[in-house]
Design an enzyme around this catalytic site. Structure first.
Site, PDB file in Angstrom:
ATOM      1  CB  THR A 197      -0.855  -0.096   1.318  1.00  0.00           C
ATOM      2  OG1 THR A 197      -1.818  -1.035   1.124  1.00  0.00           O
ATOM      3  CG2 THR A 197      -1.649   1.385   1.614  1.00  0.00           C
ATOM      4  NE  ARG A 225      -9.891  -6.511   3.485  1.00  0.00           N
ATOM      5  CZ  ARG A 225      -8.548  -5.748   3.156  1.00  0.00           C
ATOM      6  NH1 ARG A 225      -8.283  -4.963   2.214  1.00  0.00           N
ATOM      7  NH2 ARG A 225      -8.109  -5.655   4.518  1.00  0.00           N
ATOM      8  N   GLY A 227     -10.796  -2.453   3.019  1.00  0.00           N
ATOM      9  CA  GLY A 227      -9.791  -2.213   4.122  1.00  0.00           C
ATOM     10  C   GLY A 227      -9.780  -0.959   4.974  1.00  0.00           C
ATOM     11  CG  ASP A 228      -6.376   0.134   6.985  1.00  0.00           C
ATOM     12  OD1 ASP A 228      -6.275  -0.643   5.969  1.00  0.00           O
ATOM     13  OD2 ASP A 228      -5.362   0.725   7.268  1.00  0.00           O
ATOM     14  CB  THR A 248       0.783   0.269   4.972  1.00  0.00           C
ATOM     15  OG1 THR A 248       0.789  -1.063   4.551  1.00  0.00           O
ATOM     16  CG2 THR A 248       1.868   0.647   6.125  1.00  0.00           C
ATOM     17  N   GLY A 249      -0.812  -2.210   6.360  1.00  0.00           N
ATOM     18  CA  GLY A 249      -1.237  -3.370   7.314  1.00  0.00           C
ATOM     19  C   GLY A 249      -2.416  -4.165   7.269  1.00  0.00           C
ATOM     20  N   GLY A 251      -5.551  -4.567   7.289  1.00  0.00           N
ATOM     21  CA  GLY A 251      -6.715  -3.427   7.619  1.00  0.00           C
ATOM     22  C   GLY A 251      -7.969  -4.010   8.347  1.00  0.00           C
TER      23      GLY A 251
HETATM   24  N1  ASP Z   1      -4.211  -1.986   4.808  1.00  0.00           N
HETATM   25  C1  ASP Z   1      -4.424  -2.494   3.573  1.00  0.00           C
HETATM   26  C2  ASP Z   1      -5.701  -3.099   3.479  1.00  0.00           C
HETATM   27  O1  ASP Z   1      -5.870  -3.664   4.611  1.00  0.00           O
HETATM   28  C3  ASP Z   1      -3.312  -3.303   3.119  1.00  0.00           C
HETATM   29  C4  ASP Z   1      -1.944  -2.788   3.224  1.00  0.00           C
HETATM   30  O2  ASP Z   1      -1.803  -2.049   3.796  1.00  0.00           O
HETATM   31  O3  ASP Z   1      -1.091  -3.594   2.570  1.00  0.00           O
HETATM   32  O4  ASP Z   1      -6.300  -3.084   2.613  1.00  0.00           O
END
Ligand code: ASP
Length: 331
Positions: A197, A225, A227-228, A248-249, A251
């Site tokens: 991300t 879906r 995410g965050d 990032t991470g 979500g």
């Molecule tokens: N946070 C993002 C999500 O969950 C994924 C990512 O940060 O790589 O969509």
């Protein structure tokens, strides 16, 4: 009498000069290209160099814009759109695929000047999702648009549209096929290896803070879906009185905790510093839940944070004459 008069006149004019103009604000730009299991030896030398070049290019362009007096929000959108065009990151070109083998992209942007925000989710044909998020902020009465409605809106804004296949790269297709073959479950930590991300946080010469995030989500995610990253308060937040953050991470965890807003709230209501708030939310709560990820942040005084609980995070910053781009945890 002359001295008194002169002093009076000087004091009068000093009072008329706004405070912002009196103290010189050094513009700052922070970017990330995702956190995850990025360890030495995993990338070839040429890939490592290309990723670092792309990060540096995004930093240089966004920072030059800030130096020229540009607004933080536009610098954030500019830096992110450069990373969206780079096939090495999971945003725009090079984004991951859903369980149906298509790309569904999310992005959000926020300005701390007046808490204006814009987000789009699940778009399949907008070349630069961050530009669509910015258009939602500027040209719609809403904060978030999803799916076909977001696409119709992007078209009305004359943003560039591309076929869904534009976002696919051979590398992403192969990794999707591998994860399918393994029966990849996107909600298990062991499969949560590389993210990608992208995000940016900036402070401009007027002291305004802005933050933005753009992503393809997680590999093999269920169609639909979210995410965050497009969720204001979870993956992105900016408030001039506290800080600006892009996450990032995983979500699902970032949404449940409301990571970006929780950090801002601790500063606002708990009197914590940015670092103390990050320690509590990222290194405390998220790590305690075995959730993986990272974030970049700038506080109201221009202090920077680039933090993660994974082995690496693509990241960089530029402030004045100092600039750095890093990948691994122990650089
Ligand atoms: N946070 C993002 C999500 O969950 C994924 C990512 O940060 O790589 O969509």
């Amino acid at each position: 009498l002359k001295i008194i008069l002169t002093t009076f006149i000087l004091a009068f004019f000093a009072g008329c000069i706004p405070l912002q103009a009196q103290k010189q604000i050094i513009p700052v730009l922070l970017i990330h290209g995702g956190a995850g299991t990025i360890e030495r030896g995993m990338l070839t030398d040429s890939m490592e160099a290309e990723i670092k070049n792309a990060l540096q290019m995004a930093l240089d362009s966004g920072h030059a814009y800030l130096e020229a007096g540009g607004a933080a929000i536009d610098a954030v959108a500019l830096a992110i759109s450069i990373l969206e065009d780079c096939p090495y990151f999971n945003a725009g070109k090079g984004a991951v695929l859903t369980d149906q083998g298509r790309h569904e992209l999310d992005a959000s942007i926020m300005t701390g000047r007046n808490l204006d925000a814009g987000a789009i989710s699940g778009v399949t044909n907008v070349k630069n999702p961050i530009k669509a998020a910015l258009a939602v902020l500027r040209n719609s009465p809403h904060v978030m648009l999803a799916g076909s409605g977001a696409e119709t809106f992007a078209e009305s804004q004359e943003l560039e549209l591309v076929p869904n296949a534009y976002f696919t790269t051979p590398r992403i297709r192969e990794s999707w096929e591998r994860s399918k073959a393994r029966g990849y479950a996107p909600d298990t930590n062991s499969d949560y290896t590389k993210f990608g991300t992208v995000g940016a946080v900036a402070m401009d010469t007027e002291g305004n803070i802005a933050a933005g995030t753009s992503t393809g989500g997680i590999m093999n995610k269920k169609h639909g879906r979210i995410g965050d990253s497009p969720v204001i308060g979870a993956g992105t937040y900016a408030d001039n009185t506290t800080c600006g953050i892009s996450c990032t991470g995983q979500g699902e965890y970032f949404i449940r905790i409301g990571v970006a807003k929780e950090i801002s709230d601790q500063m606002q209501f708990g009197g914590k510093t940015l670092q103390e708030a990050i320690d509590y939310t990222l290194h405390g709560r998220l790590t305690g839940m075995n959730a993986l990820g990272g974030l970049i942040a700038i506080d109201r005084d221009g202090n920077m944070a680039l933090e993660f609980n994974t082995p690496g995070m693509y990241r960089g910053y530029k402030k004045g004459n100092t600039s750095k781009v890093e990948i691994y945890g122990n650089e």
